[in-house]
Design an enzyme around this catalytic site. Sequence first.
Site, PDB file in Angstrom:
ATOM      1  CG  ASP A  71     -38.009  17.347  -9.157  1.00  0.00           C
ATOM      2  OD1 ASP A  71     -38.431  16.283  -8.658  1.00  0.00           O
ATOM      3  OD2 ASP A  71     -38.527  18.448  -8.934  1.00  0.00           O
ATOM      4  CB  CYS A 382     -19.183  12.024   0.630  1.00  0.00           C
ATOM      5  SG  CYS A 382     -18.255  13.439   0.055  1.00  0.00           S
ATOM      6  CG  PHE A 385     -14.127   7.963   2.282  1.00  0.00           C
ATOM      7  CD1 PHE A 385     -13.620   6.732   1.865  1.00  0.00           C
ATOM      8  CD2 PHE A 385     -13.295   9.082   2.192  1.00  0.00           C
ATOM      9  CE1 PHE A 385     -12.315   6.621   1.395  1.00  0.00           C
ATOM     10  CE2 PHE A 385     -11.993   8.976   1.730  1.00  0.00           C
ATOM     11  CZ  PHE A 385     -11.496   7.737   1.330  1.00  0.00           C
ATOM     12  CG  HIS A 508     -21.750  11.561  -3.406  1.00  0.00           C
ATOM     13  ND1 HIS A 508     -22.573  11.822  -2.341  1.00  0.00           N
ATOM     14  CD2 HIS A 508     -20.706  12.414  -3.293  1.00  0.00           C
ATOM     15  CE1 HIS A 508     -22.043  12.801  -1.609  1.00  0.00           C
ATOM     16  NE2 HIS A 508     -20.909  13.180  -2.168  1.00  0.00           N
ATOM     17  CD  GLU A 510     -25.016   9.086  -3.163  1.00  0.00           C
ATOM     18  OE1 GLU A 510     -24.222   8.128  -3.039  1.00  0.00           O
ATOM     19  OE2 GLU A 510     -24.767  10.220  -2.710  1.00  0.00           O
TER      20      GLU A 510
END
Length: 543
Positions: A71, A382, A385, A508, A510
């Site tokens: 969240d 990650c 990769f 990361h 994202e």
Amino acid sequence: MARFVFITGGVLSSVGKGIMTSSVGKMLQTRGFKVTAIKIDPYVNVDAGTMNPYIHGEVYVTEDGGETDLDLGWYERFLDMDLENDNNITTGQVFQTVIDKERRGDFLGRCVQIVPHVTDEIKRRIQLVAKKSKADIVLTECGGTIGDIEGLPFLEAIRQMRLEEGFENTLYVHVALVPILDVTGEMKTKPLQHSVNELRRIGIQPDIIVARCRQMIDSEALRKIALFGTIPEKAVFCSYNVKSIYQVPLILDEQGMGEQISRRLALPHHEPQWTAWEKFVNAALNPRFSLKIALVGKYAGLVDSYMSMNEALRHSGVACQTEVHIDYIEAEILEQNQNASGILQNYDGLFIPYGFGPRGTEGKMRAIQFAREKDIPFLGICYGFQLAVIEFARNVCGLERANSTEIDPDTPHPVIDLMPEQRGVTTKGATMRLGVHKIIVERGTLAHQLYGSEEIFERHRHRWEVNPQHWAVLGKHGLVFSGRSPDGRRKEILELPDRFFFLASQFHGEFKSRPVTPSPEYLGFVRACLDKKLEKSPSKTRV
Ligand code: GLN
């Protein structure tokens, strides 16, 4: 002084409290107020880091290296801000502090109890975030569902906060499901009524009730909710199903929720500024193109495991006027099925996400090999990769049985190895290389083109890395490491310059992707998928 908004949920979990909290924050933020958001997780784990994503969804990583509930990702994306580990409060943290204090003798002579000692610690943690953030409004989402045993100390703490902070400085929002019966098409408010009753039994009278329903609730349902909830009808709202999750604050504000909250908290009146948000939402709802991307992972059965990745791909899609359709492919299927290429051949791009342990790794490497050989745009994150390095070592450099020591401790070519500082680490909680680290990007590379900078900051969560002993052989065969740690000891980005788009990162991207500012590596990938698709069949891509 900060004002406090508390969000609780009823009837069942996954009712959308996270999105509600983010949306309330957005409604206040667009009115010019400084907000922050806290997630309370009533489980006894100290943080989300040791939990299986298959059960709990992805572990979200903050700038300061917190391993938190997903969240927090929604808060960051909606509010376009960086939160901290302290914004996620768990039973584990609260009890750890209280017990440490008891052992130190801070409570000497006294009996240590849930009320007041545990509840005081909960309030202290909420106040700490209020103070540090200097926010006008602190949103606190109470995880779980009203009626859960483990949520009780938290509810008691937020009940006390009304007494301490005052009526006009505190607001309780209760979100609960209103199911629609298949047979009669009737909206049923009884479960919601029960959850409000349960909340009142604890001593909390909600100020606002949000009905979570498939469609907009009718006036009959609204009247009942108001009557049995003991609130005016104008304090009842409905969060109905929408195409894009980013529409939720807009549909709630349209119903007057932003105004109702502002009035109730006696905030000065400001017109909300929705222009930028609306522009993004409109773009998300009206794509010109569409893409199909294969995500090959070991948690493919639960979309929540890849929440931030899904969103980063979607943000990038919006920037390219493209709808991104993601198929989640269980990596093990590619191991069992001889026809892996048959499964993968109809995708515009291939994406390999994070992961841990050996399960599914051979399947992921098959997918990577397919993307590399067939020149399908590829992005690895990650573990993605690390597996791209292994695949390249095996199939291009000829290092047979090359592997990560995480997967095969006896591999003759440990191209991925444990980071030296991890060797003495025996405990699992919060001991990975975590959070934001600086990365130096090599000029003239694809990565440099994407990021437009030689210095970038991205978030991490790993224990293994590319083994320095194999850098040379990988480089000799054409693998370019275009990003590294500032001290040069660690590889962070790889690319294959002779491919259309083949890029992977140890970090990361994202976690820092936001609706209007997508992560550069994701954006580069989605744009490449689209370019390649348009190149192949320019007429077929319009939706
Ligand atoms: N298992 C790998 C490591 O720990 C990759 C971690 C990840 O993908 N987040 O290094």
